[in-house]
Design a protein around this motif. Structure first.
Motif, PDB file in Angstrom:
ATOM      1  N   LEU A   1      44.384  32.623  29.167  1.00 33.46           N
ATOM      2  CA  LEU A   1      45.052  34.038  28.704  1.00 33.46           C
ATOM      3  C   LEU A   1      46.455  33.800  28.691  1.00 33.46           C
ATOM      4  O   LEU A   1      46.851  33.319  29.795  1.00 33.46           O
ATOM      5  N   PRO A   2      47.227  34.140  27.619  1.00 36.59           N
ATOM      6  CA  PRO A   2      48.831  34.071  27.960  1.00 36.59           C
ATOM      7  C   PRO A   2      48.968  35.426  28.991  1.00 36.59           C
ATOM      8  O   PRO A   2      48.108  36.464  29.257  1.00 36.59           O
ATOM      9  N   SER A   3      49.921  35.418  29.615  1.00 36.70           N
ATOM     10  CA  SER A   3      50.242  36.563  30.772  1.00 36.70           C
ATOM     11  C   SER A   3      49.848  37.955  30.199  1.00 36.70           C
ATOM     12  O   SER A   3      49.490  38.863  31.109  1.00 36.70           O
ATOM     13  N   GLU A   4      50.441  38.197  29.076  1.00 35.85           N
ATOM     14  CA  GLU A   4      50.472  39.562  28.645  1.00 35.85           C
ATOM     15  C   GLU A   4      48.991  40.031  28.416  1.00 35.85           C
ATOM     16  O   GLU A   4      48.813  41.170  28.370  1.00 35.85           O
ATOM     17  N   LEU A   5      48.135  39.255  28.249  1.00 40.09           N
ATOM     18  CA  LEU A   5      46.771  39.723  28.157  1.00 40.09           C
ATOM     19  C   LEU A   5      46.052  39.435  29.581  1.00 40.09           C
ATOM     20  O   LEU A   5      44.763  39.764  29.651  1.00 40.09           O
ATOM     21  N   GLY A   6      46.689  39.186  30.450  1.00 34.60           N
ATOM     22  CA  GLY A   6      46.233  39.260  32.034  1.00 34.60           C
ATOM     23  C   GLY A   6      46.790  40.170  32.887  1.00 34.60           C
ATOM     24  O   GLY A   6      46.638  41.340  32.649  1.00 34.60           O
ATOM     25  N   TYR A   7      47.822  39.656  33.639  1.00 35.00           N
ATOM     26  CA  TYR A   7      48.566  40.783  34.640  1.00 35.00           C
ATOM     27  C   TYR A   7      49.926  40.884  34.309  1.00 35.00           C
ATOM     28  O   TYR A   7      50.844  41.602  35.074  1.00 35.00           O
ATOM     29  N   GLY A   8      50.425  40.126  33.007  1.00 34.62           N
ATOM     30  CA  GLY A   8      51.962  40.222  32.908  1.00 34.62           C
ATOM     31  C   GLY A   8      52.850  39.976  33.800  1.00 34.62           C
ATOM     32  O   GLY A   8      52.658  39.143  34.693  1.00 34.62           O
ATOM     33  N   SER A   9      54.069  40.747  33.595  1.00 39.01           N
ATOM     34  CA  SER A   9      54.862  40.506  34.576  1.00 39.01           C
ATOM     35  C   SER A   9      54.991  41.180  35.951  1.00 39.01           C
ATOM     36  O   SER A   9      55.808  40.787  36.877  1.00 39.01           O
ATOM     37  N   THR A  10      54.078  41.819  36.248  1.00 42.22           N
ATOM     38  CA  THR A  10      53.516  42.335  37.468  1.00 42.22           C
ATOM     39  C   THR A  10      52.962  41.536  38.464  1.00 42.22           C
ATOM     40  O   THR A  10      52.862  41.446  39.613  1.00 42.22           O
ATOM     41  N   GLY A  11      51.894  40.636  37.783  1.00 44.30           N
ATOM     42  CA  GLY A  11      50.839  39.824  38.573  1.00 44.30           C
ATOM     43  C   GLY A  11      50.083  40.846  39.387  1.00 44.30           C
ATOM     44  O   GLY A  11      49.859  42.024  39.121  1.00 44.30           O
ATOM     45  N   SER A  12      49.081  40.367  40.165  1.00 47.99           N
ATOM     46  CA  SER A  12      48.103  40.859  40.822  1.00 47.99           C
ATOM     47  C   SER A  12      47.686  40.174  42.090  1.00 47.99           C
ATOM     48  O   SER A  12      46.979  39.100  42.111  1.00 47.99           O
ATOM     49  N   GLY A  13      47.864  40.575  43.425  1.00 50.48           N
ATOM     50  CA  GLY A  13      47.182  39.800  44.484  1.00 50.48           C
ATOM     51  C   GLY A  13      47.992  38.256  44.613  1.00 50.48           C
ATOM     52  O   GLY A  13      48.942  38.037  44.706  1.00 50.48           O
ATOM     53  N   ALA A  14      46.724  37.306  44.379  1.00 54.72           N
ATOM     54  CA  ALA A  14      47.205  35.633  44.548  1.00 54.72           C
ATOM     55  C   ALA A  14      47.565  35.377  43.040  1.00 54.72           C
ATOM     56  O   ALA A  14      48.046  34.261  42.956  1.00 54.72           O
TER      57      ALA A  14
END
Length: 154
Positions: A124-137
């Motif tokens: 997944l490119p980042s925009e299809l995951g957690y994008g510019s915010t991230g999440s936890g780890a």
């Protein structure tokens, strides 16, 4: 006359613009740990930039929008760090309804068409995951690697 503020502002502006233009969330621009065995050239690339590869094609019911799916999964960062898995001792499979936005966009897109018994790799490119915010780890702008096994679709 000393003008540190305008120079500082210019530096800040340049650093922000380079961060916004960063391609670190692009699967083709990151280095993958050898242990992950990622070969983007062997994978299918969707219009959104999602890469998929059926490692095992299932023969059961098809995953379509609106179906309740039950999956086992493992997720890694490109450096090989395992950030989550449903296969830990004591954990059960993960269930969700496909296409309702209850999971990251890469899953809603990437699991469509799988059949029960199948195993699929998703990059997944980042925009299809957690994008510019991230999440936890998961740091901001992270490409994500998932191996997903479809256990049921009803």
């Amino acid at each position: 006359m000393n003008r540190p503020l305008p120079l500082l502002s210019l530096c800040l502006l340049l650093s922000l613009s380079s961060a916004c233009g960063s391609d670190s969330g692009d699967p083709t621009k990151v280095t993958y740990a050898a242990a992950l065995g990622v070969d983007l050239t062997a994978m299918n690339r969707g219009e959104s930039g999602l890469y998929t590869l059926d490692q095992e094609v299932g023969t059961g019911a098809e995953a379509t929008n609106g179906r309740l799916l039950e999956v086992h999964y493992s997720g890694w960062l490109p450096d090989g760090t395992l950030f989550d898995t449903s296969r830990r001792t004591g954990r059960t499979a993960f269930s969700f309804t496909l296409g309702q936005g209850r999971v990251i966009q890469g899953w809603d897109e990437g699991l469509v068409g799988m059949r029960v018994g199948g195993k699929r790799r998703l990059i997944l490119p980042s925009e299809l995951g957690y994008g510019s915010t991230g999440s936890g780890a998961i740091p901001p702008d992270s490409v994500l690697v998932f191996d997903v096994e479809l256990l049921s679709a009803r």
